[in-house]
Each structure stands twice: as C-alpha cells, then as structure tokens.
Design an enzyme around this catalytic site. Structure first.
Site, PDB file in Angstrom:
ATOM      1  CB  THR A 195      -0.918  -0.072   1.272  1.00 21.16           C
ATOM      2  OG1 THR A 195      -0.045  -0.197   2.362  1.00 21.16           O
ATOM      3  CG2 THR A 195      -2.192  -1.032   1.012  1.00 21.16           C
ATOM      4  CB  SER A 235      29.922  -6.510   5.815  1.00 26.20           C
ATOM      5  OG  SER A 235      29.342  -7.600   6.252  1.00 26.20           O
ATOM      6  CB  SER A 251      14.451 -12.868   6.094  1.00 24.37           C
ATOM      7  OG  SER A 251      14.903 -12.217   6.969  1.00 24.37           O
ATOM      8  CG  LEU A 306      12.417  -9.660   9.037  1.00 21.71           C
ATOM      9  CD1 LEU A 306      13.040 -10.512  10.149  1.00 21.71           C
ATOM     10  CD2 LEU A 306      10.924  -9.399   9.428  1.00 21.71           C
ATOM     11  CG  ASP A 341      10.941  -1.157   4.026  1.00 21.30           C
ATOM     12  OD1 ASP A 341       9.746  -1.822   4.303  1.00 21.30           O
ATOM     13  OD2 ASP A 341      11.472  -1.586   3.026  1.00 21.30           O
TER      14      ASP A 341
HETATM   15  C1  GLA Z   1       8.969  -3.895   0.768  1.00 25.52           C
HETATM   16  C2  GLA Z   1       9.417  -2.448   0.278  1.00 25.52           C
HETATM   17  C3  GLA Z   1       8.170  -1.393   0.971  1.00 25.52           C
HETATM   18  C4  GLA Z   1       6.788  -2.173   0.829  1.00 25.52           C
HETATM   19  C5  GLA Z   1       6.784  -3.537   1.232  1.00 25.52           C
HETATM   20  C6  GLA Z   1       5.382  -4.181   0.565  1.00 25.52           C
HETATM   21  O1  GLA Z   1       9.515  -4.230   2.008  1.00 25.52           O
HETATM   22  O2  GLA Z   1      10.576  -2.046   0.789  1.00 25.52           O
HETATM   23  O3  GLA Z   1       8.509  -0.205   0.658  1.00 25.52           O
HETATM   24  O4  GLA Z   1       6.383  -1.767  -0.308  1.00 25.52           O
HETATM   25  O5  GLA Z   1       7.821  -4.252   0.348  1.00 25.52           O
HETATM   26  O6  GLA Z   1       4.503  -3.637   1.390  1.00 25.52           O
END
Ligand code: GLA
Length: 389
Positions: free
Chosen positions: A34, A66, A121, A123, A170
């Site tokens: 979304t 890293s 993964s 996250l 994110d």
């Molecule tokens: C990834 C993207 C986010 C979002 C999600 C799906 O995590 O980085 O910006 O679009 O997918 O909701």
C-alpha cells in the site's frame, strides 16, 4: 550488539570508534504494497538491529567493513560508484551520497557493520543499514536530522542509488519505531499515529516471525513489476471513474467493487489486493485503538489470502507456514510480511502460547519440507539512534 561492533572495529581498524548508529528492522503488520500506492500501513520497528560503529578519517575515501561477510568496501560520498563486488555497500554509500547532496558536509569515515537482524528475509535489513548509517553520520557531524526528512532521504537513497522503487514504509518504520507500539502510517500524507500493542497490566500479543528462507531480492524485478501493474490499474480506474486517480489508494473499496469488471486480469486482482489492504488497515486501526487483537488477527488472515490469490507474492513455503500457524491455539492471525516472494510470516500469538506455537511450526514445517524454519520472537522496539561511545 554495540560491544560486538566496538570489538570488531578494534580488530579491523585498530583503536576505538567514536560513534555507533543503530537501525532496527521492521515488521509490516498489515498493509501490503500500500505504501507506494498512497495508502496506509500498520508497522513496527523490531528488537533486531544493524549497528554501524565508526570514526572520521582524513582524506576523501571512506572504508566500511561487514563483519558478517568479512569484506571491506571503499567509496567516496561525493562521487559514489557501484562496486559489483560489494553490493551491500551501496546502502552505505547511497545514504552518504544523499546526505552529501542535501548539503551536509559528510566526512570520510571508517566503520564496521554488525547485526542480529536476518538479511534477505523481508525484515528490511536494507532500511536498517541505511538508518544506522545515517545515525552514524549524524553523530560524526553533530547534525540533528529532522526525522521525517531523514526517512525521505533514505528512501531516495534506495530508489535512486540502489535502484529499488520501494515506498517509504521500511525507512519510516526504522526511524519512527517505538517500544511496544504499532505505527499507523498514512503514506500519502505521512501522518502517523502510535497504537499500543498491549495495555498496562495486560501483555499484548507477541510478534512471532517464521522464516520460509526462500532467497529473495527486491531488486530482482518482481517488486518493480507489481508497482507498474498498480500504476496501470490507477490509470484504468481514472478512465472508468472520469476523474484523476493519482495513486491507487485514492480509490476506496466500494468504488473499486463497482468498477472492477472494467479492468483486465491480472491488473484487477493487483488493484483488489492493494485497495483491500488499505481498507483492512483502516479496520485494524479501529480495533487496535480498543485492544481488540482478535479482530486484527482475522484481518491478517484475509490479507494473506489476498496476497496468495490476488497479488501472487506468496510462495509454497510462506503458505505452509501460514497454514500451520492459523491451526495453532493462541495464534490470532498470520500472513506474509513485506515485499513477498519469500521471507517471513508475521504471527500475532497470545503470550502464554508462544513456546508451544514455535515448537508446532518447527515440527510441522520440518515434516513437510525437511527444513527447520528460523523463528524470531520479537517485540516492537524504538527506532534508529545515535550512540556516542
Ligand atoms: C518492501 C518495500 C516496502 C513495501 C513492502 C510491501 O518491504 O521495501 O516499501 O512496499 O515491500 O508492502
């Protein structure tokens, strides 16, 4: 984590780092795809983090190591360049470059990266690394960034430098997270509200993540393809409605239902997923305001079904984890989280049922696939920070 980063820094560069940037991962509780469609999400930062410990050096070249990969990359913030040998370093130099472009004098630095956040993964280890890098640079330059502006800059680094057309979910989550709270974010207006996951004296559901371990890479193209399909849906709906539809989530669910037949397949299903998710987030927000976690859980289950059927961003592994989860006592709801095509399911589980839940998922998944899925029992956590050492 910080002690580990300091010890690694001493080993790699000698001496002590001056500052640590800490960036948490995030879990997308509800509101799948979304964000870039101008809709809403429920999200939280989690207590798994990336730490970048560093200090300024003279000259123009920065060096970043890293610990996980045992690699050291070099770059120059003022003239960043992709190095195919070190794709992970793009996140660090992308952030240094956007901060530099925004007018900050970014010094050269040397830094080490450590993490207890699983990568690849779903996250958001990339946003966590971006946020940790920004907090390191903020600490090294005594610069107090505006947090919303920073989230936008990190998204810009990922869109323009790394080349993934992600939304702001994110980066916003990694920066604005708050312990034991879920963030409701309107990605159109960037207004947000914090909603408690639990109440004083009554623990809320645990956030349990189950990893299907399918390797996934957003840059691999599926994500950008879905984004293009959503844009196509918005243009077709604009024609059908006779008004501009800048973003897909400008169309509400009842309006969409009346017009869905005007869209070809699969664009109709992509739109149904996104507009439906936006509606589910609204409903879950109301439920969270009054602590009705069972209702939120049911919306998670609807979301997964829609991912599987409409958005086609699930996998056999994710479907199996979700199916096993919803059969367990104490599981309020389960769905895939993040971009999809692998990664983790997010599960809301009654606190007293968590251990049994985890054991049942491991046993069930192993009996079908022969593999043991990593399980992470998480809490909603505070957002990115600078720690002076
Ligand atoms: C990834 C993207 C986010 C979002 C999600 C799906 O995590 O980085 O910006 O679009 O997918 O909701």
């Amino acid at each position: 984590m910080i002690d580990e980063a300091v010890a690694a820094f001493r080993q790699v560069f000698g001496g002590a780092p001056a500052v640590c940037g800490v960036g948490p991962g995030r879990v997308e509780l509800l509101g799948n795809h979304t964000d870039y469609n101008g809709g809403c999400v429920l999200t939280a930062a989690i207590d798994r983090r990336v730490v970048v410990a560093g200090r300024c050096v003279t000259g123009y070249r920065s060096r970043v190591h890293s610990v996980y990969l045992g690699q050291t990359a070099e770059f120059q913030a003022q003239s960043p360049a992709h190095d195919p040998a070190f794709p992970w370093a793009d996140y660090v130099q992308g952030v240094a470059a956007v901060l530099s472009e925004s007018g900050l004098v970014v010094p050269a630095f040397e830094a080490v990266i450590t993490s207890d956040l699983p990568t690849a993964s779903g996250l958001s280890s990339s946003a966590a690394l971006e946020a940790a890098t920004a907090q390191l640079i903020a600490g090294l330059t005594e610069f107090e960034p505006d947090r919303l502006e920073l989230a936008r800059l990190l998204q810009k680094a990922e869109n323009e430098f790394v080349g993934v057309r992600c939304g702001i979910l994110d980066q916003f989550s990694s920066i604005f997270g708050r312990a034991d709270q879920v963030i409701y974010l309107d990605c159109g207006s960037l207004q947000h509200e914090l909603l408690p996951l639990g109440e004083a004296g009554r623990a809320g559901p645990a956030i349990v993540l189950c990893d299907a371990q399918a390797p996934r890479s957003l840059a691999a193209g599926q994500y950008n393809q879905r984004r293009a399909e959503c844009e196509q849906a918005a243009s077709l709906l604009a024609v059908a409605l006779g008004r501009p539809v800048e973003r897909l989530c400008d169309v509400r669910l009842p309006e969409f239902e009346a017009l869905a037949a005007a869209l070809p397949d699969p664009v109709d299903r992509r739109a149904r997923h996104v507009i439906g998710e936006n509606d589910r987030v609204d409903r879950a927000r109301q439920s969270l305001r009054t602590g009705r976690f069972g209702e939120v859980g049911k919306l998670l289950v609807e979301s997964h079904l829609s991912s599987r059927v409409n958005f086609e961003n699930s996998t056999d592994g994710l479907d199996l984890l979700q199916d096993l989860a919803v059969r367990q006592p104490g599981c309020l709801g389960s769905r895939l989280c993040g971009g999809g095509w692998g990664g983790n399911t997010v599960n809301l589980v009654a606190p007293q049922a968590v251990d049994e839940f985890a054991a049942a998922i491991v046993a069930g998944y192993r009996s079908v696939t022969g593999n043991t899925p990593p399980i992470h029992i998480c809490r909603a956590a505070d957002g990115a920070q600078t720690v002076r050492l």
